[in-house]
Every structure is written in C-alpha cells, then in structure tokens.
Design a protein around this motif. Structure first.
Motif, PDB file in Angstrom:
ATOM      1  N   ALA A  66       0.497  -1.341   0.639  1.00  0.00           N
ATOM      2  CA  ALA A  66       0.258   0.270   0.063  1.00  0.00           C
ATOM      3  C   ALA A  66       0.842   1.054   0.039  1.00  0.00           C
ATOM      4  CB  ALA A  66      -1.319  -0.450   1.839  1.00  0.00           C
ATOM      5  N   ASP A  67       1.762   1.091   0.554  1.00  0.00           N
ATOM      6  CA  ASP A  67       2.649   2.307   0.396  1.00  0.00           C
ATOM      7  C   ASP A  67       3.589   2.890  -0.335  1.00  0.00           C
ATOM      8  OD1 ASP A  67       4.042   4.231   2.184  1.00  0.00           O
ATOM      9  OD2 ASP A  67       5.965   2.917   2.416  1.00  0.00           O
ATOM     10  N   TRP A  68       3.645   1.435  -1.345  1.00  0.00           N
ATOM     11  CA  TRP A  68       4.613   1.746  -2.400  1.00  0.00           C
ATOM     12  C   TRP A  68       3.775   1.869  -3.428  1.00  0.00           C
ATOM     13  CZ3 TRP A  68       5.527  -3.684  -5.538  1.00  0.00           C
ATOM     14  CH2 TRP A  68       6.016  -4.025  -6.693  1.00  0.00           C
ATOM     15  N   GLN A  69       2.354   1.607  -3.253  1.00  0.00           N
ATOM     16  CA  GLN A  69       1.261   1.783  -4.805  1.00  0.00           C
ATOM     17  C   GLN A  69       0.641   3.459  -4.532  1.00  0.00           C
ATOM     18  OE1 GLN A  69       1.110   0.515  -7.579  1.00  0.00           O
ATOM     19  NE2 GLN A  69       3.646  -0.437  -7.016  1.00  0.00           N
ATOM     20  N   ASP A  70       0.877   3.775  -3.033  1.00  0.00           N
ATOM     21  CA  ASP A  70       0.479   5.110  -2.528  1.00  0.00           C
ATOM     22  C   ASP A  70      -1.071   4.764  -2.212  1.00  0.00           C
ATOM     23  OD1 ASP A  70       2.029   7.167  -2.258  1.00  0.00           O
ATOM     24  OD2 ASP A  70       2.101   8.456  -4.002  1.00  0.00           O
ATOM     25  N   LEU A  71      -1.226   3.783  -1.717  1.00  0.00           N
ATOM     26  CA  LEU A  71      -2.508   3.120  -1.571  1.00  0.00           C
ATOM     27  C   LEU A  71      -3.541   3.119  -0.374  1.00  0.00           C
ATOM     28  CD1 LEU A  71      -3.194   0.204  -4.646  1.00  0.00           C
ATOM     29  CD2 LEU A  71      -4.553   2.788  -4.317  1.00  0.00           C
ATOM     30  N   PRO A  72      -4.394   3.812   0.577  1.00  0.00           N
ATOM     31  CA  PRO A  72      -4.481   3.035   1.385  1.00  0.00           C
ATOM     32  C   PRO A  72      -4.971   1.749   2.007  1.00  0.00           C
ATOM     33  CG  PRO A  72      -6.417   4.749   0.404  1.00  0.00           C
ATOM     34  CD  PRO A  72      -5.614   3.929  -0.673  1.00  0.00           C
ATOM     35  N   ALA A  73      -4.172   1.072   2.763  1.00  0.00           N
ATOM     36  CA  ALA A  73      -3.582  -0.174   3.433  1.00  0.00           C
ATOM     37  C   ALA A  73      -5.276  -0.833   3.621  1.00  0.00           C
ATOM     38  CB  ALA A  73      -2.866  -0.405   5.024  1.00  0.00           C
ATOM     39  N   GLU A  74      -6.519   0.248   4.142  1.00  0.00           N
ATOM     40  CA  GLU A  74      -7.330  -0.472   4.677  1.00  0.00           C
ATOM     41  C   GLU A  74      -8.098  -1.569   3.201  1.00  0.00           C
ATOM     42  OE1 GLU A  74      -9.684   2.275   5.483  1.00  0.00           O
ATOM     43  OE2 GLU A  74     -10.280   3.448   4.855  1.00  0.00           O
ATOM     44  N   GLN A  75      -7.665  -0.402   1.910  1.00  0.00           N
ATOM     45  CA  GLN A  75      -8.478  -0.920   0.192  1.00  0.00           C
ATOM     46  C   GLN A  75      -7.744  -1.695   0.449  1.00  0.00           C
ATOM     47  OE1 GLN A  75      -8.868   2.341  -1.791  1.00  0.00           O
ATOM     48  NE2 GLN A  75      -9.756   3.617  -0.680  1.00  0.00           N
ATOM     49  N   THR A 194      -3.989   3.295 -12.633  1.00  0.00           N
ATOM     50  CA  THR A 194      -4.827   2.079 -11.938  1.00  0.00           C
ATOM     51  C   THR A 194      -5.828   2.795 -12.023  1.00  0.00           C
ATOM     52  OG1 THR A 194      -4.978   0.431 -10.273  1.00  0.00           O
ATOM     53  CG2 THR A 194      -3.578   1.882  -9.644  1.00  0.00           C
ATOM     54  N   LEU A 195      -7.065   1.952 -11.912  1.00  0.00           N
ATOM     55  CA  LEU A 195      -8.345   2.681 -11.339  1.00  0.00           C
ATOM     56  C   LEU A 195      -8.808   2.682 -10.465  1.00  0.00           C
ATOM     57  CD1 LEU A 195     -10.677   2.996 -13.980  1.00  0.00           C
ATOM     58  CD2 LEU A 195     -11.067   0.644 -12.998  1.00  0.00           C
ATOM     59  N   ALA A 196      -7.790   2.154  -9.204  1.00  0.00           N
ATOM     60  CA  ALA A 196      -8.473   2.008  -7.882  1.00  0.00           C
ATOM     61  C   ALA A 196      -7.242   3.374  -7.701  1.00  0.00           C
ATOM     62  CB  ALA A 196      -6.850   1.216  -7.344  1.00  0.00           C
ATOM     63  N   ARG A 197      -6.811   4.143  -8.743  1.00  0.00           N
ATOM     64  CA  ARG A 197      -6.659   5.828  -8.149  1.00  0.00           C
ATOM     65  C   ARG A 197      -8.005   6.436  -8.475  1.00  0.00           C
ATOM     66  NH1 ARG A 197      -2.120   5.462  -7.800  1.00  0.00           N
ATOM     67  NH2 ARG A 197      -2.643   5.798  -4.897  1.00  0.00           N
ATOM     68  N   PHE A 198      -8.467   6.567  -9.261  1.00  0.00           N
ATOM     69  CA  PHE A 198     -10.411   7.034  -9.848  1.00  0.00           C
ATOM     70  C   PHE A 198     -11.405   6.771  -8.286  1.00  0.00           C
ATOM     71  CE2 PHE A 198      -9.127   6.513 -13.423  1.00  0.00           C
ATOM     72  CZ  PHE A 198      -8.568   7.894 -14.177  1.00  0.00           C
ATOM     73  N   ASP A 199     -10.768   6.106  -7.088  1.00  0.00           N
ATOM     74  CA  ASP A 199     -11.243   6.195  -6.469  1.00  0.00           C
ATOM     75  C   ASP A 199     -13.300   6.198  -6.124  1.00  0.00           C
ATOM     76  OD1 ASP A 199     -10.804   6.051  -3.417  1.00  0.00           O
ATOM     77  OD2 ASP A 199     -10.353   8.358  -3.659  1.00  0.00           O
ATOM     78  N   LEU A 200     -13.253   5.063  -6.794  1.00  0.00           N
ATOM     79  CA  LEU A 200     -14.728   5.481  -7.126  1.00  0.00           C
ATOM     80  C   LEU A 200     -15.150   3.658  -6.301  1.00  0.00           C
ATOM     81  CD1 LEU A 200     -14.313   4.655 -10.723  1.00  0.00           C
ATOM     82  CD2 LEU A 200     -15.455   5.887 -10.625  1.00  0.00           C
ATOM     83  N   PRO A 201     -16.945   3.912  -5.785  1.00  0.00           N
ATOM     84  CA  PRO A 201     -17.276   2.947  -4.675  1.00  0.00           C
ATOM     85  C   PRO A 201     -17.672   2.017  -5.269  1.00  0.00           C
ATOM     86  CG  PRO A 201     -18.479   4.123  -5.431  1.00  0.00           C
ATOM     87  CD  PRO A 201     -17.276   5.231  -6.352  1.00  0.00           C
ATOM     88  N   ASN A 202     -18.219   1.678  -6.672  1.00  0.00           N
ATOM     89  CA  ASN A 202     -18.079   0.364  -7.263  1.00  0.00           C
ATOM     90  C   ASN A 202     -17.132  -0.102  -7.566  1.00  0.00           C
ATOM     91  OD1 ASN A 202     -18.535   2.571  -8.581  1.00  0.00           O
ATOM     92  ND2 ASN A 202     -20.045   1.246 -10.492  1.00  0.00           N
ATOM     93  N   ALA A 227     -12.791   0.470   0.899  1.00  0.00           N
ATOM     94  CA  ALA A 227     -12.799   0.245   2.161  1.00  0.00           C
ATOM     95  C   ALA A 227     -14.130  -0.636   2.901  1.00  0.00           C
ATOM     96  CB  ALA A 227     -12.851   1.054   3.238  1.00  0.00           C
ATOM     97  N   PRO A 228     -15.416  -0.785   2.527  1.00  0.00           N
ATOM     98  CA  PRO A 228     -16.239  -1.347   2.396  1.00  0.00           C
ATOM     99  C   PRO A 228     -16.497  -2.655   1.949  1.00  0.00           C
ATOM    100  CG  PRO A 228     -17.518   0.696   2.230  1.00  0.00           C
ATOM    101  CD  PRO A 228     -16.632   0.681   2.492  1.00  0.00           C
ATOM    102  N   GLN A 231     -13.464  -4.805   3.271  1.00  0.00           N
ATOM    103  CA  GLN A 231     -14.123  -5.710   4.571  1.00  0.00           C
ATOM    104  C   GLN A 231     -15.317  -6.839   4.620  1.00  0.00           C
ATOM    105  OE1 GLN A 231     -15.916  -2.454   7.554  1.00  0.00           O
ATOM    106  NE2 GLN A 231     -15.699  -3.830   9.061  1.00  0.00           N
ATOM    107  N   LYS A 232     -15.817  -6.687   3.593  1.00  0.00           N
ATOM    108  CA  LYS A 232     -16.449  -7.717   2.970  1.00  0.00           C
ATOM    109  C   LYS A 232     -15.582  -8.665   2.776  1.00  0.00           C
ATOM    110  CE  LYS A 232     -21.130  -6.065   1.772  1.00  0.00           C
ATOM    111  NZ  LYS A 232     -22.053  -5.857   0.446  1.00  0.00           N
ATOM    112  N   ILE A 233     -14.649  -8.135   1.954  1.00  0.00           N
ATOM    113  CA  ILE A 233     -13.915  -9.489   1.159  1.00  0.00           C
ATOM    114  C   ILE A 233     -12.707 -10.213   2.108  1.00  0.00           C
ATOM    115  CG2 ILE A 233     -12.011  -9.994  -0.620  1.00  0.00           C
ATOM    116  CD1 ILE A 233     -13.336  -7.563  -1.793  1.00  0.00           C
TER     117      ILE A 233
END
Ligand code: PLP
Length: 368
Positions: A66-75, A194-202, A227-228, A231-233
């Motif tokens: 997460a740190d390397w990719q600049d993403l929140p670890a909870e995701q 990455t599409l993860a950058r777009f912070d889409l809820p879906n 994050a939600p 958590q399920k996954i």
C-alpha cells in the motif's frame, strides 16, 4: 478447476521426453527479462523463514504494498495470486449475475460458475479491434451485479484508457466492476494508471505480481477495493494464503521500489522493441493477422491453418505457444505468443512464417 490454461510446460516436456529448460515457453505471459535484480538472491537467503508460519493476513506485506503504490492499506488485501480473488469475489460479494467482457481470460467465467453464477458475455469483435463499444456495453451491463473487465486484455492485448473505464463505472453506480490489471505494468506505470486511483465506490481492482515480477510460482496478487467492500472480502479470505517467501518478496520489492521501477521501465522499452521486430518479421506472411498489443503477448489469426496445427508444429521445434481456440469468442484459427528474448522471438516468427507460406501455397484463406 479448468484445464484450458496456457503454460502447461510440464505436460509438454513429458510428451517430448525433454527437460523443462529445453522448451521455449511462449504460452505463459511473464516478464521476458525475468525478476528484478536482487529478488531471487534475497529469497534464497531468506528461505529458512519457511520454517515459521507467515503472518496470518500478510499485514506487513499489505502495508508495504500500500505504501509503495500510494494506496490506503485498508483498501488492500493480499492473496495467493489474483486467482484467489477471482474465485473468492463472487462468494464474498454475493454475486447473482455477472457480465464478462470478452474474449477474455477463462477463469472469470469458471470462477463464477464454481460459485453458482451463470455468466453472460459481451463479446468484442476483431472487426472493431476488439474494442468494446461503450454505449452497448453500458446497456448490457445495466442489469448485471458485476462486470468483469481485463485491462490490458488477455488474450487480445488491448488496453482501454482507465479514464474510459472510470466513466463507465461512474455511469453505472449499481453495478460492481471487477477490473483485472494483471498486465497493466507492461503498458504503463501502474501506480499512476490503475483504476484504483479513481476512488470509485463500485470497483474492485486486481493486481498480480506474477507477471511483471516474473514470480508466478510464488503466487502473489492483490485486491484493491473501497474500504466497505474490502471489509466484506476479508471476511471470506483464508488464513495464511500468502506464504512466507511470498510475503518476503512483496516486502523486498516494495523496499527496493526504485530498482523495481527501473526494471519495469526497461521491460516496457524492451517489449516495445520486441513487439516491433515481431510485427516487422511477420508483416508479409500470407493470411496472418497480428493484433496490436500493450501486454507481453501478441494475438494472431491465421487464415490458412488452425491453432492446434501451428501449436503442434511449434512444439515439434520445442516452442510452446497458446492455442486460443478454447477462448469463448475466438475461433480455431487464433493463437497467442508471449514474447521472449530476441533470438527466440525470431525463431518463433520464422517457424510461423514458413508454415504459413507452406500452407498458403494453392489454398484460399478460411473465413474469418
Ligand atoms: C488475465 C489474467 N488474470 C489473472 C491471472 C492469474 O494470475 P495470478 O498468478 O496473479 O493468479 C492470469 C494468469 O495467466 C491472467 O492471464
């Protein structure tokens, strides 16, 4: 489990009565430059760690990634390759329907079926360069719980701009988008694209370390989800699914991110040159279509022979390629080769070109 994957070098070696090293495996899509400098030596030095249990949820490796990719670890969730998530997501997210954008990697459909979801397909055609029409895709996706999209796509090699995918996902907020970016590092720096950058809820995005980092035997992949959903996954993840050497590899690559980044850039440059050479050496081959690719492989269609025929011919020369006739949406004339070193690529191109000329003599092209 399906048995239609590429890369069955073990069966090929057994059939030919030779060692694995004697076969040029152009069926498995991994970095032809190999792993980044230092990684294998580090794994060898730390092999003693296999005598200890790994961290149960790979938490340190997840934080490092997460740190390397600049993403929140909870995701971020780590797993035994992206394959673990393909088979887990339909169950964890209680999917009842899904649309696979094809022709695509067969495990999407197989993982859905194993989870009792009967997938629908949205097929892209060669006449349109395998480009999905966004309006038609949006209309088809509207009623599905989830859309499966591979970017760049296996087996076509086609890259869809992440912004276009984000626009589609943004327009269909009720539909989940499962986007497999296993080959994205071959097309562009994944951290930015990455599409993860777009912070889409879906959207749920899959990243693999198998391909760019050339460690398919370690089994390392990530799922990046809001994050939600994450958590399920997580609730459905198995404990200890990421082995100690796999966790060691993640942390090593993340810690040595400059070297990893330089290796990825060198890989992309070298693939550009190797793809250009391949297209040039096969340009005048009768009846052969090569599709543009942003990945480590190139899809081809031959009018004068079938994929099983060329696969057998290549195997007799100890070259393993991927017969794509079992991909839904492709016919028996499609095959895929994964680029290797320049000599191997040239040798493969020569066998294909000679075979095409031999079969073209006195024959009419088969229908597309
Ligand atoms: C498109 C695609 N996704 C996922 C995978 C599985 O990769 P992993 O090693 O991360 O499980 C593959 C393997 O070939 C693939 O081609």
């Amino acid at each position: 489990m399906i048995h239609g994957h590429g890369g069955n070098i073990y069966a090929a070696a057994s059939a030919l009565g030779c060692r694995l090293e004697e076969i040029t495996d152009m069926s498995a899509n991994i970095n032809p430059l190999g792993p980044m400098p230092g990684l294998l030596a580090h794994l060898a030095e730390s092999i003693g760690n296999v005598c200890r249990l790994p961290e149960v949820d790979a938490a340190s490796a997840v934080h490092a990634y997460a740190d390397w990719q600049d993403l929140p670890a909870e995701q971020v969730i780590a797993g035994g390759g992206t394959t673990e998530f393909l088979y887990l997501l339909p169950r964890a997210l209680r999917l009842e329907s899904a649309l696979v954008v094809g022709p695509a990697y067969a495990d999407y459909a197989d993982a859905l079926k194993i989870n009792r979801v009967d997938p629908e397909f949205f097929m892209c055609t060669p006449e349109h360069g395998f480009r999905p029409d966004p309006d038609r895709l949006a209309a088809a996706a509207r009623n599905a719980d989830a859309v499966y999209f591979c970017n760049p796509n296996n087996p076509t090699g086609r890259l869809t701009a992440p912004g276009d995918l984000a626009a589609l996902a943004g327009a269909l907020p009720q539909t989940l988008f499962v986007v497999d970016e296993s080959y994205l590092p071959f097309a562009a720096g994944p951290k930015k694209h990455t599409l993860a950058r777009f912070d889409l809820p879906n959207t749920v995005v899959l990243h693999s370390l198998s391909k760019m980092h050339c460690i398919p035997g370690l089994r390392v992949g990530f799922c990046v989800a809001p994050a939600p959903l994450a958590q399920k996954i997580r609730q459905d993840c198995q404990p200890w699914s990421v082995s100690t050497p796999a966790q060691t590899a993640i942390s090593y690559i993340a810690q040595n991110r400059e070297t990893a980044g330089a290796h990825a850039r060198k890989t992309r440059q070298s693939l550009d040159a190797r793809r250009r050479d391949l297209y040039a050496s096969l340009a005048d081959t009768p009846g052969l279509d090569l599709y543009p690719s942003h990945a480590t492989f190139v899809l081809m269609r031959a009018a004068f022979f079938t994929a099983p025929e060329i696969a057998a011919r290549m195997l007799s020369r100890r070259i393993l390629i991927r017969d794509c006739s079992n991909f839904r949406g492709l016919d028996e004339h499609y095959f895929r080769i994964s680029l290797k070193d320049p000599d191997s690529n040239a040798r493969a191109a020569q066998v294909i070109a000679e075979y095409a000329r031999h079969r073209a003599a006195g024959r009419k092209p088969g229908k597309k």
